[in-house]
Design a protein around this motif. Structure first.
Motif, PDB file in Angstrom:
ATOM      1  N   ALA A 186      19.811  -1.355  -3.943  1.00 26.78           N
ATOM      2  CA  ALA A 186      20.423  -1.652  -2.635  1.00 26.78           C
ATOM      3  C   ALA A 186      19.382  -2.258  -1.688  1.00 26.78           C
ATOM      4  N   THR A 187      18.158  -1.722  -1.734  1.00 21.91           N
ATOM      5  CA  THR A 187      17.089  -2.251  -0.867  1.00 21.91           C
ATOM      6  C   THR A 187      16.790  -3.698  -1.229  1.00 21.91           C
ATOM      7  N   ARG A 188      16.719  -3.970  -2.523  1.00 21.11           N
ATOM      8  CA  ARG A 188      16.463  -5.345  -2.961  1.00 21.11           C
ATOM      9  C   ARG A 188      17.580  -6.286  -2.487  1.00 21.11           C
ATOM     10  N   ASP A 216       0.826  -1.217   0.000  1.00 20.20           N
ATOM     11  CA  ASP A 216       0.000   0.000   0.000  1.00 20.20           C
ATOM     12  C   ASP A 216       0.861   1.268   0.000  1.00 20.20           C
ATOM     13  N   ARG A 217       2.187   1.108   0.235  1.00 21.09           N
ATOM     14  CA  ARG A 217       3.079   2.276   0.202  1.00 21.09           C
ATOM     15  C   ARG A 217       3.728   2.452  -1.175  1.00 21.09           C
ATOM     16  N   LEU A 218       3.432   1.550  -2.091  1.00 27.76           N
ATOM     17  CA  LEU A 218       4.027   1.620  -3.418  1.00 27.76           C
ATOM     18  C   LEU A 218       3.057   2.316  -4.377  1.00 27.76           C
ATOM     19  N   TYR A 264       8.906   1.416   3.120  1.00 27.67           N
ATOM     20  CA  TYR A 264       8.334   0.500   2.134  1.00 27.67           C
ATOM     21  C   TYR A 264       8.362  -0.951   2.605  1.00 27.67           C
ATOM     22  N   LEU A 265       9.087  -1.211   3.693  1.00 29.58           N
ATOM     23  CA  LEU A 265       9.346  -2.603   4.074  1.00 29.58           C
ATOM     24  C   LEU A 265       8.443  -3.051   5.211  1.00 29.58           C
ATOM     25  N   ASP A 266       7.868  -4.245   5.048  1.00 28.51           N
ATOM     26  CA  ASP A 266       6.890  -4.758   5.999  1.00 28.51           C
ATOM     27  C   ASP A 266       7.574  -5.522   7.137  1.00 28.51           C
ATOM     28  N   PHE A 267       8.360  -4.776   7.931  1.00 26.50           N
ATOM     29  CA  PHE A 267       9.033  -5.352   9.107  1.00 26.50           C
ATOM     30  C   PHE A 267       8.645  -4.468  10.293  1.00 26.50           C
ATOM     31  N   ASN A 268       9.277  -4.674  11.426  1.00 23.63           N
ATOM     32  CA  ASN A 268       9.187  -3.665  12.487  1.00 23.63           C
ATOM     33  C   ASN A 268      10.120  -2.552  12.033  1.00 23.63           C
TER      34      ASN A 268
END
Ligand SMILES: Cc1ncc(C[n+]2csc(CCOP(=O)(O)OP(=O)(O)O)c2C)c(N)n1
Ligand code: SF4
Length: 276
Positions: free
Chosen positions: A28-30, A13-15, A61-65
């Motif tokens: 780098a994120t990938r 939903d943030r994309l 963008y990342l679904d972590f804590n």
């Protein structure tokens, strides 16, 4: 980005993301996500922290804590998290300005303590988010909005800095070499202690334009040319060396980790361990 990785690790939903076309930060994120995926880490036990900057958009963008903290303070927040919850995997994603300018002191002390945090520096040699001011890693003579006639400061080598300060794993690659980069991040994540991977990234919008580096593709090709091994670098003349950067692993050692040492103090105070 493969759709499987996106579905698994991204907040869809943030994309779409707001990085410019041709920005290196997505690569780098990938690379970081691929490393986590290979290790099979549980998202609930993994905390990703950033400061402020284009690079520091990543945790959003990342679904972590995740924690998007104040500029330069990612390592200070990450240190607090790791001390409070030593069982968590703590990762800092940060920019060269965030980590070596305003956050430089936190970097030195996190490395000195050897606290079990992995820092991935997205180094695009500039302040991307605020419009291309020069940073502590801008190459000598390169231009920025705050160095219109060329930078006269000697740049920091972030890897040398982290190593000298006490980090136990230090390596550098570029976003042109995502496989190598991801492998380095994987090793860094597994290291008990302070680990740092420098990901040389690209900012075509500001650094590239200010320094007439051509298109985003030209900038990627320049990274391919720029990255050399230590032995190749050593054989170059000083003038040639100024155009290149050494990639590879610079440090991989074992040393006492801070939260473990801290736990021993707690055990001592609470009478569970003898004083030495
Ligand atoms: C205390 C504070 N100082 C300055 C700023 C403005 N600021 C936001 S991002 C940034 C620089 C970001 O550069 P870098 O860390 O290299 O990341 P990039 O955007 O290049 O990925 C600055 C100076 C801020 N938000 N807070
Ligand atoms: S300004 Fe530069 S660093 Fe920021 S998103 Fe655009 S290309 Fe990337």
């Amino acid at each position: 980005m493969s759709s499987e990785l996106v579905t698994k690790y991204f907040r869809e939903d943030r994309l779409p993301h707001i990085w410019c076309p041709g920005c290196g930060h997505g690569i780098a994120t990938r690379a970081v996500m691929e490393a986590i995926d290979r290790l099979g880490w549980d998202k609930n036990n993994t905390c990703i922290v950033s400061g402020i900057g284009c690079s520091s958009r990543a945790p959003g963008y990342l679904d972590f804590n995740t924690l998007h903290t104040t500029h330069g303070r990612a390592l200070a927040f990450a240190t607090g998290i790791k001390l409070a919850k030593p069982h968590l995997h703590v990762i800092v994603l940060t920019g060269d300005g965030d980590t070596s300018a305003i956050g430089g002191n936190h970097l030195i002390h996190a490395a000195r303590r050897n606290i079990d945090i992995t820092t991935v520096v997205f180094n695009n040699n500039t302040y991307g988010m605020t419009g291309g001011q020069y940073s502590p890693t801008t190459p000598f003579h390169d231009k920025g909005t705050t160095a219109p006639y060329g930078n006269i400061d000697q740049p920091f080598d972030i890897c040398n800095l982290a190593q000298a300060a006490g980090a136990t794993y230090v390596a550098r690659s570029t976003v042109f070499h995502p496989k190598q980069l991801s492998q380095m991040v994987e090793k860094a994540l597994q290291k008990k202690g302070f680990s740092l991977v420098e990901a040389i990234s690209s900012c075509p919008t500001y650094y590239g334009r200010k320094n007439k580096k051509g298109t985003a593709v030209d900038m990627m090709n320049f990274l391919k040319y720029r990255a050399v091994s230590q032995s190749k670098f050593d054989a170059l003349s000083p003038e040639e060396q100024a155009e290149h950067v050494v990639t590879g692993e610079f440090m991989n050692r074992t040393a006492p980790e801070y939260t473990e040492s801290y736990q021993k103090i707690i055990d001592l105070v609470q009478g569970r361990e003898e004083s030495k």
